[in-house]
Write a protein that holds these residues in place. Structure first.
Motif, PDB file in Angstrom:
ATOM      1  N   LYS A 215       0.847  -1.199   0.000  1.00 26.49           N
ATOM      2  CA  LYS A 215       0.000   0.000   0.000  1.00 26.49           C
ATOM      3  C   LYS A 215       0.888   1.257   0.000  1.00 26.49           C
ATOM      4  CE  LYS A 215      -3.872   1.808   2.593  1.00 26.49           C
ATOM      5  NZ  LYS A 215      -4.444   1.748   3.947  1.00 26.49           N
ATOM      6  N   ILE A 216       1.876   1.222   0.848  1.00 26.40           N
ATOM      7  CA  ILE A 216       2.790   2.377   0.897  1.00 26.40           C
ATOM      8  C   ILE A 216       3.429   2.584  -0.473  1.00 26.40           C
ATOM      9  CG2 ILE A 216       4.952   3.243   1.864  1.00 26.40           C
ATOM     10  CD1 ILE A 216       4.275   1.837   4.452  1.00 26.40           C
ATOM     11  N   ALA A 217       3.868   1.478  -1.066  1.00 28.89           N
ATOM     12  CA  ALA A 217       4.554   1.572  -2.354  1.00 28.89           C
ATOM     13  C   ALA A 217       3.637   2.154  -3.420  1.00 28.89           C
ATOM     14  CB  ALA A 217       5.064   0.204  -2.779  1.00 28.89           C
ATOM     15  N   SER A 218       2.386   1.733  -3.387  1.00 30.28           N
ATOM     16  CA  SER A 218       1.493   2.232  -4.430  1.00 30.28           C
ATOM     17  C   SER A 218       1.159   3.704  -4.207  1.00 30.28           C
ATOM     18  CB  SER A 218       0.220   1.399  -4.472  1.00 30.28           C
ATOM     19  OG  SER A 218      -0.545   1.652  -3.320  1.00 30.28           O
ATOM     20  N   HIS A 219       1.278   4.168  -2.964  1.00 32.87           N
ATOM     21  CA  HIS A 219       0.998   5.580  -2.689  1.00 32.87           C
ATOM     22  C   HIS A 219       2.211   6.468  -2.928  1.00 32.87           C
ATOM     23  CE1 HIS A 219      -2.842   4.587  -0.848  1.00 32.87           C
ATOM     24  NE2 HIS A 219      -3.096   5.876  -0.879  1.00 32.87           N
ATOM     25  N   ARG A 222       6.097   5.762  -6.947  1.00 31.94           N
ATOM     26  CA  ARG A 222       7.379   5.117  -7.284  1.00 31.94           C
ATOM     27  C   ARG A 222       8.567   5.988  -6.912  1.00 31.94           C
ATOM     28  NH1 ARG A 222       6.857   3.280 -13.259  1.00 31.94           N
ATOM     29  NH2 ARG A 222       8.839   2.258 -12.868  1.00 31.94           N
ATOM     30  N   ASN A 223       8.388   6.675  -5.796  1.00 31.82           N
ATOM     31  CA  ASN A 223       9.469   7.494  -5.267  1.00 31.82           C
ATOM     32  C   ASN A 223       9.941   6.816  -3.985  1.00 31.82           C
ATOM     33  OD1 ASN A 223      10.973   9.407  -3.908  1.00 31.82           O
ATOM     34  ND2 ASN A 223       9.722  11.114  -4.596  1.00 31.82           N
ATOM     35  N   LEU A 224      11.137   6.288  -4.019  1.00 25.49           N
ATOM     36  CA  LEU A 224      11.600   5.467  -2.891  1.00 25.49           C
ATOM     37  C   LEU A 224      11.746   6.296  -1.621  1.00 25.49           C
ATOM     38  CD1 LEU A 224      12.431   2.701  -2.026  1.00 25.49           C
ATOM     39  CD2 LEU A 224      14.767   3.207  -2.665  1.00 25.49           C
ATOM     40  N   ARG A 225      12.208   7.521  -1.811  1.00 26.06           N
ATOM     41  CA  ARG A 225      12.386   8.373  -0.640  1.00 26.06           C
ATOM     42  C   ARG A 225      11.045   8.621   0.046  1.00 26.06           C
ATOM     43  NH1 ARG A 225      15.944  12.446  -2.078  1.00 26.06           N
ATOM     44  NH2 ARG A 225      14.467  12.976  -3.664  1.00 26.06           N
ATOM     45  N   LYS A 226      10.062   8.897  -0.772  1.00 25.93           N
ATOM     46  CA  LYS A 226       8.743   9.158  -0.226  1.00 25.93           C
ATOM     47  C   LYS A 226       8.231   7.914   0.511  1.00 25.93           C
ATOM     48  CE  LYS A 226       4.539  11.301  -1.989  1.00 25.93           C
ATOM     49  NZ  LYS A 226       3.830  11.617  -3.218  1.00 25.93           N
ATOM     50  N   ALA A 227       8.455   6.749  -0.093  1.00 29.34           N
ATOM     51  CA  ALA A 227       7.978   5.520   0.520  1.00 29.34           C
ATOM     52  C   ALA A 227       8.636   5.302   1.874  1.00 29.34           C
ATOM     53  CB  ALA A 227       8.270   4.344  -0.406  1.00 29.34           C
ATOM     54  N   LEU A 228       9.937   5.525   1.952  1.00 28.42           N
ATOM     55  CA  LEU A 228      10.641   5.301   3.216  1.00 28.42           C
ATOM     56  C   LEU A 228      10.190   6.295   4.271  1.00 28.42           C
ATOM     57  CD1 LEU A 228      14.211   4.473   1.947  1.00 28.42           C
ATOM     58  CD2 LEU A 228      12.827   3.060   3.423  1.00 28.42           C
TER      59      LEU A 228
END
Lengths: 348, 870
Positions: A215-219, A222-228
């Motif tokens: 869910k986090i990844a889809s939100h 595709r920005n890894l920094r944002k996901a982390l």
């Protein structure tokens, strides 16, 4: 202690989690002992800088990570003094053109010449050349880019340039032809999930299942920094509780506002709605949300809700107005016109 | 030739000013006569030569000027010396003129001795510059007049050509009208024989025959009109209404009264530091000390303490929390005026530095650092207040220096605080690099260079004045200048038009007013059809059909071309058209709206590319053709994109602050452009008010905030709603509200959450410095405390003597002392009463210490008697 993004950043090319082909190519480049000028491009949060730093480490060894900030002084032709902080190690330096404002041409010229004219003093250095990294190279003015191109050839003996940018469209052709283009694509959602899993395991985050991470990844666009960062936020406020699938993922307010605009557009198609939407647009713009982002987000939100036969005309309209946004300066006109256009499409 | 004349006018104009200045200066300063003769003589001979040529050309009779020149000047000097004897020149002017007349009589006009006497009785114009001309240049009056007249005429002709219709007002028309008037008056002035009434009587006589019958008011009026003309050419400042009517007193201030209060409040916070009028708490402390000294039998000491005054030490922290005031806002809203007036009224001597001054590092030393430590000679012992006007245009170095000054000041203050707490220092060795005088910066916008300075400033915003506010001011001006009791509705409408078209810029409005008011037929002077709001209104009026349609469009285009304020026009039309739409909206309307963008696009593109404005009118015409309706709509309040740009800039600045504050290690991986997208959201969520946060969460939150360079600061801010000073927690840099919901309210401050976060982020300063305490030997401190008790230094800060507390609990002494010194500064009223009551009684220095962890903990002294009684 620092943010997870920083803490778990891969320290060398060998530890990078995805885009292994790029790592391999970089490793190969470093092994040859020479380096072409590089133009690394890709969306933000894809890992450009991380890979470039990995490359530098391969080239010069770990001492390249000892960085410091030096302030350089420049004097403009109008006798104004400028000061610019430059991040540098013994082997490389980094500049960001947006720090220099209008004088970027001058800064680029002087800084590169200065760096290029001094040879590497350290005899133990693995390479004879120094590397200059230019962040956000697409925000370099045309003048500065033009100044760059001859310098790139003239001083190849002593410096190599690595330009980092989001897209190559703002880089002039002569520079593109002088550099090796490397595209770092955004990680796929699966890549992101893998990274998140790894970090979560290291930080001992209680996870019910990987669905949360998906869910986090889809939100995350595709920005890894944002996901982390999202993962860390969730963890911080989940406390002792486990981070579950149902934990709401914080979305920026502006996205919610755009969602509201889309809903209103579809539900009531009157000039009064337009007036209401206009004030929302004003607010969004005043919060520095780029108008093209607003338009894009709005279009994406509209696509699922409009009838299938309208999707193509919708996208075509969005493209038209996006073009006008880029050409002009009064964004609000075009955003509103787009809304009107959507209304017309829906009415018809 | 005419060009030369233009130069000649300004040259001689300034010479004229110079003359006047010399005149006034000579009243103040005794000057060497011969010296004066030389300089004046050389100056004047030049202008005299010029005059001569002009006089001949004009065909006027020429007086012999060359020979008696020097004699004349010497005489003048005599006169000047004569003048110095009078303290107030205004009152003595008549005598002075009489004196002058007598001096002039035998030389210039031998025949008119008889006629001079009656002329003395006439009302005289005291402000006219012409008198000085007669006085100093040695020309006769008629020649001077002729000279002035011709020079004016020529420049006016020149200026006319360069005039445009600004704000839809036909300035050149007004000008022409005035020129006509002026000629009439000056003609009548010159036609009577020059020998009759000319000896020094310089007022422009509209009717020289029946002078006696004309009331004083009429005189001032005609004079005023002449003044209007003079100001039109810009020869004298005092005649511009904007300058003339600039508020001088506190009560004259108009406009943003609440903002004025802000400034006033800030300035008055300096009082205790500069004027040493103490705050109440400190006053009380001193009184208490005196009483205590008396009671304990040391009368001399008490007297000593009293005579030495309360404020031996000027505490660095007695100043306002932010040492610099930054006033910003639109031009013409009265920033500079308000600052000047308020500072002067609070007893400061204002020193202004503006864009006209050179502002490098040298200027900084001279203009900012200098006034901090010195009094200027002319200031009558008033402390200086530095006003840095138009600081947004200053050299970056200048601003850098200012920021450094503040930073040094903060460091120094901290140092003093610490030093004061543990060691007594004399008042002399401090306040060296402290900012000891108020500094006010004034800017139009806060962007660009000023972002470094902003965090160190109290910021006051002078927004745009509303049309109603500016109308009130303009009405006042009009009434005072025209000497009217009441305004007619026509005049009111005229004033309202001016205010609407100037958009809250008072200066502009008054300027227009000055040039647009002379006669009753004001309606003709303002070209209403070219005012932008009128054009916008008429865009949505009825559009005729057939042949008239083309005419209508043509008319609109013409009018908008005359107006020329495209941004206002197009944005006006844009913000108005939806409100002008009738009905619930049908497909054609929507299609029209969508189509309109083609026109916007044309306008936008042409504007961005900077092409000529020849196509702009058609954008407006498109509005009219698409949305013109039968209903009559009057568009009044129209927004432009100005506020939008302003807000966007603020947000950008905020992002910039955040970006530059992030530690380098992390920042190098971040992109300024996408900062808001990823990090902004994170920060926003992290700093959001959370309920039920566990300590661990708090700790990890604090950790991630610190790693981003974010800190929380406690600020004591004046709350306008509750009109109290309150502690407010502020994130530095301002990460809060970054992506606040656009229409949402700013978050309510959950002080509990912030307070606990604050505690984690900034550990208690008293606990933070254990090293300092450990350095002091306990017994040493003991001794020092006893010394204090025996011979209390008036400079000690503690109210009740600390001796007994240290004596009783030596183990805890250091922290206790510290604690109480800090505590006693802020004495609550109830404590005050109680303490005073105790003071009355005989003290035996018995101390009962209450539970200290409790916030109401009070230490009070008891007598044995009391103890037994209770």
């Amino acid at each position: 202690m620092s943010l997870w993004v920083d803490k778990h950043r891969p320290k060398s090319l060998d530890h990078v989690d995805y885009h292994q082909d790029i790592s391999e190519r970089f490793s190969a480049l470093a092994a040859t002992g020479d380096l072409p000028h590089l133009l690394v491009y890709g969306p933000s949060g894809a890992g450009k800088k991380t890979r470039v730093m990995g490359l530098l480490k391969k080239l010069y060894g770990p001492s390249v990570e000892k960085i410091s900030t030096k302030s350089h002084k420049f004097v403009t032709p109008s006798k104004r003094e400028l000061e610019l902080g430059v991040i540098c190690s013994a082997y490389h330096l980094e500049v960001t053109p947006s720090d220099m404002g209008n004088n970027d041409r001058l800064v680029i010229q002087q800084l590169l010449k200065e760096t290029a004219e001094t040879q590497q003093v350290d005899l133990n250095a693995k390479q004879r050349f120094k590397v200059v990294i230019i962040n956000e190279a697409d925000s370099l003015s045309r003048d500065a880019q033009a100044a760059l191109r001859r310098t790139m050839e003239k001083y190849t003996k002593n410096i190599r340039l690595i330009l980092l940018t989001n897209s190559t469209s703002n880089i002039i052709a002569p520079i593109r032809s002088r550099t090796l283009l490397v595209r770092v694509a955004a990680p796929t959602e699966q890549d992101i999930v893998n990274v998140l899993e790894k970090v979560a395991a290291k930080e001992h985050v209680d996870l019910e299942n990987t669905k949360t991470l998906e869910k986090i990844a889809s939100h995350s666009d595709r920005n890894l920094r944002k996901a982390l960062l999202t993962l860390e936020t969730l963890y911080t406020f989940a406390g002792s509780k486990t981070v579950s699938e149902n934990t709401p993922i914080p979305t920026p307010d502006w996205e919610m506002v755009i969602g509201r605009i889309a809903r209103e557009l579809v539900s009531s198609r009157t000039p009064a709605t337009l007036l209401a939407i206009r004030s929302l647009f004003y607010e969004l713009l005043s919060h520095c949300i780029p108008p093209s982002t607003i338009l894009k987000e709005l279009t994406y939100r509209l696509i699922p809700v409009v009838p299938a036969n309208l999707r193509v005309p919708l996208i075509s309209a969005a493209a038209t107005y996006e073009h006008r946004l880029k050409l002009g300066a009064k964004y609000i006109f075009h955003l509103e016109a787009f809304c009107a256009k959507v209304m017309v499409l829906l009415e018809e | 030739m005419s060009l030369d004349w233009g130069g000649g006018l300004f040259g001689s104009g300034s010479a004229l000013d110079e003359l006047q200045r010399v005149g006034t200066r000579s009243r103040e300063l005794p000057r060497d006569e011969s010296d004066m003769e030389l300089s004046e003589g050389s100056d004047l001979s030049m202008s005299a030569e010029e005059d001569e040529g002009e006089g001949e050309r004009g065909g006027e009779e020429v007086e012999p000027t060359s020979d008696p020149m020097t004699n004349h000047v010497t005489q003048m000097c005599d006169l000047d010396n004569h003048m110095t004897r009078f303290p107030s020149p205004a009152a003595e002017e008549d005598d002075f003129i009489a004196e002058m007349l007598r001096a002039n009589e035998p030389k210039d006009l031998p025949a008119s001795a008889a006629s001079a006497a009656p002329s003395r009785d006439m009302p005289r114009d005291r402000t006219s510059p012409t008198r000085y001309i007669t006085l100093y240049s040695g020309m006769t009056l008629s020649r001077a007049k002729k000279y002035i007249k011709t020079t004016r005429l020529r420049t006016m002709q020149q200026e006319e050509e360069s005039l445009k219709n600004h704000y839809g007002i036909d300035v050149s028309g007004i000008r022409q009208k005035l020129v006509g008037q002026k000629f009439d008056s000056s003609e009548t002035c010159n036609t009577p024989n020059p020998t009759a009434g000319d000896t020094g009587n310089t007022r422009p006589k509209t009717a020289s025959c029946d002078t006696s019958k004309i009331p004083a008011d009429a005189f001032s009026d005609s004079r005023h009109r002449a003044g209007l003309l003079v100001s039109g050419i810009g020869s004298r400042d005092g005649h511009l209404w904007v300058e003339k009517l600039r508020p001088q007193k506190l009560l004259d201030l108009n406009g943003h009264s609440d903002r004025h209060k802000d400034i006033l409040y800030w300035l008055s916070e300096w009082n205790s530091f500069i004027f040493q009028t103490p705050s109440q708490a400190v006053q009380f402390k001193a009184k208490q000390r005196e009483k205590w000294l008396k009671k304990s039998g040391r009368i001399e000491d008490a007297v000593h303490a009293g005579s030495r005054g309360v404020y031996e030490e000027r505490e660095a922290r007695d100043r306002p929390q932010k040492r610099i005031l930054l006033v910003h806002g639109e031009p013409g809203t009265g920033k500079t005026t308000a600052c000047g007036v308020l500072a002067r009224n609070l007893g400061f001597n204002t020193l202004e530095m503006n864009a006209s001054d050179d502002r490098g590092s040298e200027a900084f030393r001279r203009g900012v650092l200098g006034p901090m430590r010195t009094h200027s000679v002319t200031s009558k012992d008033r402390p200086n207040c530095v006003i840095l006007d138009e600081i947004d245009g200053a050299d970056p170095i200048f601003i850098d220096k200012l920021v450094k000054l503040v930073q040094r000041d903060e460091k120094e203050e901290l140092w003093h605080e610490r030093k004061n707490r543990h060691k007594k220092t004399s008042a002399k060795d401090k306040l060296n690099t402290l900012i000891s005088r108020p500094i006010i910066c004034i800017a139009n916008n806060l962007h660009g260079l000023l972002y470094k300075l902003r965090p160190h400033c109290r910021i006051v915003n002078y927004g745009r004045l509303s049309p109603a506010q500016s109308l009130r001011i303009v009405q006042n001006v009009f009434r005072t200048e025209m000497k009217l009791q009441k305004l007619t509705s026509k005049q009111n409408r005229f004033l309202a038009d001016i205010c609407n078209s100037t958009d809250g810029d008072i200066r502009q409005a008054i300027n227009i007013l000055q040039f647009g008011t002379p006669e009753a037929d004001t309606a003709n002077l303002v070209d209403k059809s070219a005012l932008w709001n009128n054009i916008v209104s008429s865009l949505f009026s009825h559009v005729p059909v057939g042949k008239d349609r083309a005419n209508h469009v043509e008319n609109l285009c013409q009018r908008s071309l005359r107006c020329g304020e495209w941004n206002k026009l197009v944005f006006g039309a844009f913000s108005a058209y939806i409100t002008c739409l009738s009905g619930a909206g049908n497909l054609t309307q929507l299609t029209n709206i969508a189509k309109l963008d083609d026109w916007y696009h044309l306008y936008d593109l042409a504007n961005t590319l900077g092409s000529r404005d020849s196509y702009h009118p058609y954008t407006l015409a498109a509005f009219s053709l698409m949305f013109g309706s039968t209903t009559k709509n009057h568009v009044t309040n129209v927004e432009t994109d100005y506020s939008l740009t302003n807000q966007t800039q603020t947000q950008k600045l905020r992002l910039n602050d955040i970006y530059s504050n992030i530690p380098v290690e992390l920042r190098r991986y971040l992109n300024k452009e996408t900062l808001l997208d990823d990090l902004g959201m994170f920060l926003d969520t992290m700093t959001r008010q959370q309920r039920g946060v566990t300590p661990e969460q708090m700790a990890s939150l604090a950790e991630s905030l610190t790693s981003l360079g974010v800190s929380l600061k406690k600020e004591n801010v004046y709350n306008e709603i509750s009109s109290k000073r309150e502690d407010v927690y502020v994130f530095v840099p301002p990460v809060c509200d970054l992506s606040r919901a656009p229409d949402g309210q700013p978050r309510d401050t959950n002080s509990v959450f912030l307070e606990s976060l604050y505690k984690i982020l900034t550990p208690d300063p008293t606990l933070k410095r254990p090293g300092e305490f450990s350095q002091v030997q306990p017994n040493k401190r003991h001794v020092a405390a006893h010394d204090l008790a025996r011979d209390p230094d008036p400079r000690t800060r503690g109210g009740p003597p600390p001796s007994s507390s240290t004596a009783k609990k030596p183990s805890k002494s250091s922290t206790l002392l510290d604690f109480f010194i800090k505590e006693t500064v802020e004495i609550t009223p109830s404590q005050v009463v109680r303490n005073e009551a105790k003071e009355q009684q005989d003290t035996l220095n018995t101390w009962v210490s209450y539970f200290e962890g409790y916030s109401n903990a009070v230490r009070r002294d008891l007598t044995w008697e009391q103890l037994w009684m209770e």
